[in-house]
Each structure stands twice: as structure tokens, then as C-alpha cells.
Write a protein that holds these residues in place. Structure first.
Motif: not given
Length: 251
Positions: A104-106, A113-118
């Protein structure tokens, strides 16, 4: 900013366990995401859709004006949703063991801003080059990082789809969060492994060079993955950084 979410069930599976979207909040800021329900687990589509719906709802009334604010919000929200999905799986026997990857990214005019799991990925296309921003939380990526196998070997490894971390499979999760800067003309790609298992980075880069339209680009990527078997669901989001729109502002 212009953005598109595209998804396809593929040529083999009977239903789509991916979810995602391009969401604007009350301040016209943009959140994008791809969630890939865990293949082989029960109710992977439930986990991915729960995650997408929850992210969209939590984003609705938020406003972030700096990478620090964005990183704090994204990290907190991903941990909250992880606990919600995990709790739901315990309360509903038919959903035991479900989980989902997420990237996901804002997206603001200045930073992402990027967040990830997997193992769903984020790429940035800038100055004619496509660069992978995220690091897969997968078995083969750990083997590559430790030097046990090469990147070429990883493409054909029999356990290449084994993820080491996912949203909702354990009570606590630590997502990877980072911020980068981008400029007018750059493109952001978020995608599930149904795409990256079929098209390598160099080939994707040529398509980014060839197609200016994000609709045409997305269609080309999905069609190519399907032409090569389409054994998995294929999902992507493409964001194009264009001139500042009247609705794009800080809050």
C-alpha cells in the motif's frame, strides 16, 4: 495524479482472491493498495477484501502532510488491521488460517510512503528506469539474500510462492514502512505476484517505456501474464504523477 486499479482472475482459478483500489480521502489525498489473499488458505478472499475495505475506511478522514506523519499512520493502521483479520479468523472456523499480503502507498505530490507485508510488490518508474522498492517477505528472497541461490534460480524455485510473513496469520506483525520522493512524469506500480511471476523487471520496464497511457500499460501487463498461463489472479495499481490538480492540496 492519475491512478488505475485493475484485476483479473486469470486463466486457471475460478475466483479472485485479490482486492485493491485507488482511494481519495476528504482532503483529496490518495491511498493505493493491493491485497493478495493467501492461496491455499481458506477464505483468502475474505482476508484481502476485509483489509482493502478497512484501509479505505480508515483513510477516509485522515490527513498527512509529511513522510513522518504518513509512516506513523500507515504502520499503526497495518498493525490494527492485522489484529482484526487475525481475530476474525479465530472467531469464524471457516476462516481459520486465512491471510493476505498487502502493499500500500500514500501518494502526495512530493513523496510516497509505502507499507508492505508479504510478496506483493511496489515499483517506481523514473527517468526511464523501473526500480523495485519493496523486498519480498518470501523464502526464495531470503535464500537470494543469503547467497544460497541466484536471482535466476529464484524464478524457478519450487517454493517461490512461500511467504514468510502475511497480514492476519499471526497476532502481531511488523510491516516494512519507507518513504521515497517522486516527480512529475514518474509512475508507481503496485502488483500481486500473479504479475511478477510471469514478467521480469526488465520486460516490465520496456512496457513502461512503450506505453504512456496507464490504461494501455495495465492491460498489456495483465494480458501478457495471462498469455503465459495466468495460473494466478493478477492485480495491479498504476499511479501517474502529473501536474498538480486543483483538488490536490495539504490539509
Amino acid at each position: 495524479m492519475e491512478g488505475r486499479f485493475m484485476t483479473d482472475t486469470g486463466k486457471v482459478r475460478h475466483h479472485n482472491e485479490d482486492a485493491g483500489g485507488v482511494f481519495r480521502n476528504d482532503s483529496s489525498q490518495v491511498l493505493v493498495l493491493i491485497a493478495d489473499g493467501m492461496g491455499g488458505h481458506q477464505a483468502g478472499d475474505v482476508a484481502s477484501q476485509m483489509t482493502a475495505d478497512s484501509m479505505q475506511e480508515k483513510w477516509r478522514h485522515v490527513c498527512v502532510n509529511s513522510p513522518a506523519e504518513s509512516e506513523k499512520w500507515l504502520g499503526s493502521v497495518l498493525k490494527e488491521i492485522n489484529q482484526d483479520v487475525f481475530a476474525y479468523s479465530l472467531e469464524n472456523e471457516e476462516c481459520r488460517g486465512m491471510g493476505t499480503t498487502i502493499v500500500t502507498a500514500v501518494c502526495s505530490e512530493e513523496f510516497i510512503t509505502i507499507g508492505h507485508v508479504g510478496d506483493s510488490r511496489c515499483y517506481l518508474y523514473a527517468d526511464g528506469k523501473l526500480n523495485q522498492i519493496t523486498e519480498d517477505h518470501s523464502l526464495v528472497n531470503e535464500l537470494v539474500r543469503s547467497g544460497e541461490i541466484s536471482k535466476e534460480d529464484a524464478k524457478y524455485h519450487p517454493r517461490k510462492n512461500v511467504v514468510l510473513k502475511a497480514l492476519g496469520t499471526e497476532k502481531l506483525v511488523k510491516p516494512d514502512i519507507q518513504s521515497i520522493y517522486w516527480k512529475k512524469g514518474d509512475k508507481l506500480l503496485l502488483c500481486s505476484d500473479g504479475l511478477t511471476d510471469k514478467i521480469d523487471d526488465d520486460e516490465m520496464e520496456t512496457y513502461f517505456m512503450e506505453f504512456e497511457s496507464i490504461d494501455a500499460l495495465g492491460k498489456k501487463l495483465i494480458d501478457t501474464a495471462n498469455d503465459r498461463g495466468g495460473e494466478d489472479n493478477i492485480s495491479l495499481v498504476i499511479m501517474h504523477h502529473q501536474q498538480v490538480e486543483a483538488g490536490d492540496s495539504t490539509c
